[in-house]
Design an enzyme around this catalytic site. Sequence first.
Site, PDB file in Angstrom:
ATOM      1  CG  ASP A  87      35.781  20.858 -13.998  1.00 56.45           C
ATOM      2  OD1 ASP A  87      35.085  19.913 -13.570  1.00 56.45           O
ATOM      3  OD2 ASP A  87      35.358  22.038 -14.053  1.00 56.45           O
ATOM      4  CB  ILE A  88      34.879  24.457 -17.943  1.00 61.32           C
ATOM      5  CG1 ILE A  88      34.990  25.653 -18.863  1.00 61.32           C
ATOM      6  CG2 ILE A  88      33.695  24.604 -16.993  1.00 61.32           C
ATOM      7  CD1 ILE A  88      33.858  25.756 -19.880  1.00 61.32           C
ATOM      8  CG  ASN A 132      30.025  15.461  -6.871  1.00 60.91           C
ATOM      9  OD1 ASN A 132      30.432  15.125  -5.765  1.00 60.91           O
ATOM     10  ND2 ASN A 132      30.523  16.490  -7.531  1.00 60.91           N
ATOM     11  CD  GLN A 159      25.398  13.054 -11.543  1.00 58.81           C
ATOM     12  OE1 GLN A 159      24.728  12.379 -10.761  1.00 58.81           O
ATOM     13  NE2 GLN A 159      25.792  12.601 -12.717  1.00 58.81           N
ATOM     14  CG  HIS A 193      31.205  13.703 -14.169  1.00 55.36           C
ATOM     15  ND1 HIS A 193      29.843  13.758 -14.306  1.00 55.36           N
ATOM     16  CD2 HIS A 193      31.516  14.614 -13.222  1.00 55.36           C
ATOM     17  CE1 HIS A 193      29.349  14.674 -13.495  1.00 55.36           C
ATOM     18  NE2 HIS A 193      30.354  15.210 -12.804  1.00 55.36           N
ATOM     19  CG  HIS A 215      34.894  15.902 -10.256  1.00 59.44           C
ATOM     20  ND1 HIS A 215      34.813  17.205 -10.698  1.00 59.44           N
ATOM     21  CD2 HIS A 215      33.611  15.461 -10.157  1.00 59.44           C
ATOM     22  CE1 HIS A 215      33.542  17.539 -10.856  1.00 59.44           C
ATOM     23  NE2 HIS A 215      32.787  16.503 -10.533  1.00 59.44           N
TER      24      HIS A 215
HETATM   25  P1  5GP Z   1      29.372  17.649 -11.138  1.00 55.82           P
HETATM   26  O1  5GP Z   1      28.958  18.903 -10.413  1.00 55.82           O
HETATM   27  O2  5GP Z   1      28.238  17.111 -11.977  1.00 55.82           O
HETATM   28  O3  5GP Z   1      29.990  16.613 -10.254  1.00 55.82           O
HETATM   29  O4  5GP Z   1      30.551  18.065 -12.095  1.00 55.82           O
HETATM   30  C1  5GP Z   1      30.355  18.650 -13.334  1.00 55.82           C
HETATM   31  C2  5GP Z   1      31.656  19.333 -13.699  1.00 55.82           C
HETATM   32  O5  5GP Z   1      31.637  19.631 -15.069  1.00 55.82           O
HETATM   33  C3  5GP Z   1      31.906  20.645 -12.941  1.00 55.82           C
HETATM   34  O6  5GP Z   1      33.125  20.569 -12.223  1.00 55.82           O
HETATM   35  C4  5GP Z   1      31.954  21.683 -14.061  1.00 55.82           C
HETATM   36  O7  5GP Z   1      32.930  22.691 -13.835  1.00 55.82           O
HETATM   37  C5  5GP Z   1      32.275  20.852 -15.275  1.00 55.82           C
HETATM   38  N1  5GP Z   1      31.750  21.388 -16.508  1.00 55.82           N
HETATM   39  C6  5GP Z   1      30.485  21.860 -16.726  1.00 55.82           C
HETATM   40  N2  5GP Z   1      30.336  22.254 -17.997  1.00 55.82           N
HETATM   41  C7  5GP Z   1      31.543  22.040 -18.610  1.00 55.82           C
HETATM   42  C8  5GP Z   1      32.032  22.258 -19.943  1.00 55.82           C
HETATM   43  O8  5GP Z   1      31.325  22.728 -20.836  1.00 55.82           O
HETATM   44  N3  5GP Z   1      33.317  21.917 -20.190  1.00 55.82           N
HETATM   45  C9  5GP Z   1      34.137  21.391 -19.222  1.00 55.82           C
HETATM   46  N4  5GP Z   1      35.392  21.092 -19.566  1.00 55.82           N
HETATM   47  N5  5GP Z   1      33.710  21.162 -17.962  1.00 55.82           N
HETATM   48  C10 5GP Z   1      32.434  21.490 -17.663  1.00 55.82           C
END
Ligand code: 5GP
Length: 114
Positions: free
Chosen positions: A30-31, A87, A94, A100, A102
């Site tokens: 994760d970034i 999420n 989300q 995805h 985590h």
């Molecule tokens: P969500 O909030 O949808 O459950 O999780 C999305 C996740 O993707 C977040 O934890 C966010 O930090 C990660 N993320 C968003 N953009 C990027 C990216 O460009 N590269 C990587 N490696 N992770 C990302």
Amino acid sequence: MNDCLFCKIIAGEIPSKKIYEDEKCYAFYDISPQAPVHFLVIPKTHIKDANALSAENADVVAHAYVKIAEIAKSLGIAEGGYRIVNNCGKNGQQTVPHLHFHVLGGRMMTWPPG
Ligand code: 5GP
Ligand code: ZN
């Protein structure tokens, strides 16, 4: 045209720190890590969220969990334990509409989640 961020990561159009990939899934860090170890496992097929799962496409979920167990061992967090988070949608917060999981480890988690 597919504007999905995670589909672009799978295609290599956006760089990522890859941990593992095979024909069904892609795993990468994760970034914005929320724990000492924080990676994501995504199916290679575009599935929007958990609501979009059905008997026809849900095999990728079992596959992802098997790979999570393997990766957790290889990264040294299996014994201490970790959390798998999915999420879904607006209330689930989300932010990327491509299914995805985590995986967060390397520290004690808190409960309940916010
Ligand atoms: P969500 O909030 O949808 O459950 O999780 C999305 C996740 O993707 C977040 O934890 C966010 O930090 C990660 N993320 C968003 N953009 C990027 C990216 O460009 N590269 C990587 N490696 N992770 C990302
Ligand atoms: Zn996608």
